[in-house]
Design a protein around this motif. Structure first.
Motif, PDB file in Angstrom:
ATOM      1  N   HIS A  57       0.823  -1.216   0.000  1.00 51.86           N
ATOM      2  CA  HIS A  57       0.000   0.000   0.000  1.00 51.86           C
ATOM      3  C   HIS A  57       0.856   1.265   0.000  1.00 51.86           C
ATOM      4  N   LEU A  58       2.025   1.205  -0.611  1.00 48.16           N
ATOM      5  CA  LEU A  58       2.926   2.358  -0.621  1.00 48.16           C
ATOM      6  C   LEU A  58       3.354   2.638  -2.064  1.00 48.16           C
ATOM      7  N   PHE A 130       4.031  -3.400   6.253  1.00 49.53           N
ATOM      8  CA  PHE A 130       3.333  -2.162   5.900  1.00 49.53           C
ATOM      9  C   PHE A 130       3.743  -1.042   6.854  1.00 49.53           C
ATOM     10  N   THR A 131       3.719  -1.326   8.168  1.00 49.31           N
ATOM     11  CA  THR A 131       4.087  -0.328   9.187  1.00 49.31           C
ATOM     12  C   THR A 131       5.575   0.004   9.129  1.00 49.31           C
ATOM     13  N   ARG A 134       6.500   2.323   6.258  1.00 52.86           N
ATOM     14  CA  ARG A 134       6.110   3.711   6.482  1.00 52.86           C
ATOM     15  C   ARG A 134       7.058   4.424   7.447  1.00 52.86           C
ATOM     16  N   SER A 135       7.594   3.678   8.387  1.00 58.04           N
ATOM     17  CA  SER A 135       8.596   4.259   9.274  1.00 58.04           C
ATOM     18  C   SER A 135       9.864   4.606   8.494  1.00 58.04           C
ATOM     19  N   TYR A 137      10.000   5.203   5.248  1.00 55.15           N
ATOM     20  CA  TYR A 137       9.640   6.285   4.331  1.00 55.15           C
ATOM     21  C   TYR A 137       9.647   7.634   5.054  1.00 55.15           C
ATOM     22  N   ALA A 138       9.138   7.662   6.284  1.00 58.28           N
ATOM     23  CA  ALA A 138       9.116   8.906   7.059  1.00 58.28           C
ATOM     24  C   ALA A 138      10.529   9.349   7.415  1.00 58.28           C
TER      25      ALA A 138
END
Length: 222
Positions: A57-58, A130-131, A134-135, A137-138
């Motif tokens: 989902h990214l 998924f989590t 996102r970490s 990516y941030a």
């Protein structure tokens, strides 16, 4: 799940595909805000890229990893890392590898006992990936290299450029380099194959790199 629904699904085959795609997604994510000078304007609209882009989902709409970089995944053995060095060098410096300002490492550390991960559901591991992504990516957007890249895009007078080196082996840092680096290790994800681990070594300030005199606020992990 996006990506998994189009793949082998559950079971070991699904876990193997998920781990492979996770490596590719981290590689792609690192390259997205720090593009190679020669490939910054290149775009890919192939159907294979669009399918890969739905994983976790990214969606990342910049060019995907070049084939020679993605081919490194075929060489990986269990536990062997994929290493991405982000390099800063004077523009047009032919043959110069540049200064390592970030080093991203992703690996799947196998379980000591092959049976240890059999009870790890692929769907659950996918959600944790998924989590984790996102970490990553941030963090990519608050590290000094990203802000320097933005400055380089806004002001060509700095006459520097960023590049990448992808391999399964990391050239050891010298003692002064290691002392100057900071590190961040992200929370690992357990899969049937082992623990997916991601870490980054980075320079908290690029003020002294190759006379690149810019003071950047140090990154503070959340």
């Amino acid at each position: 799940m996006s990506g998994m629904s189009d793949s082998a699904g559950g079971g070991r085959a699904g876990a193997e595909l998920m781990v492979e795609q996770f490596h590719l997604k981290v590689l792609h994510a690192v390259r997205t805000p720090r593009p190679l000078a020669a490939a910054a304007a290149a775009a890919s609209s192939s159907s294979s890229f669009r399918r890969r882009d739905r994983w976790f989902h990214l969606p990342l709409h910049d060019p995907p990893p070049p084939p020679e970089a993605a081919d490194r995944l075929d060489e990986l053995v269990p536990g062997e890392p994929l290493v991405v060095d982000v390099l800063l060098s004077p523009a047009g410096s032919v043959g110069a590898r540049g200064e390592v300002v970030e080093r991203w490492t992703v690996a799947c550390e196998p379980w000591p006992d092959a049976a240890s991960g059999e009870e790890v559901a692929v769907n659950r591991a996918y959600k944790h990936c998924f989590t984790l992504l996102r970490s990553v990516y941030a963090a990519l957007r608050v590290l000094p290299a990203y802000r320097v890249f933005r400055l380089l895009c806004a002001n060509a007078s700095y006459n520097y450029e960023m590049g990448h080196h992808v391999d399964t082996f990391a050239e050891p840092f010298s003692r002064p380099q290691e002392a100057a680096m900071r590190s961040q290790r992200f929370v690992p994800v357990e899969t049937q194959l082992g623990r997916l681990v991601v870490s980054v070594h980075y320079l908290p300030s690029l003020a002294g790199v190759a006379a690149f005199n810019l003071e950047i606020t140090p990154f503070r992990p959340p």
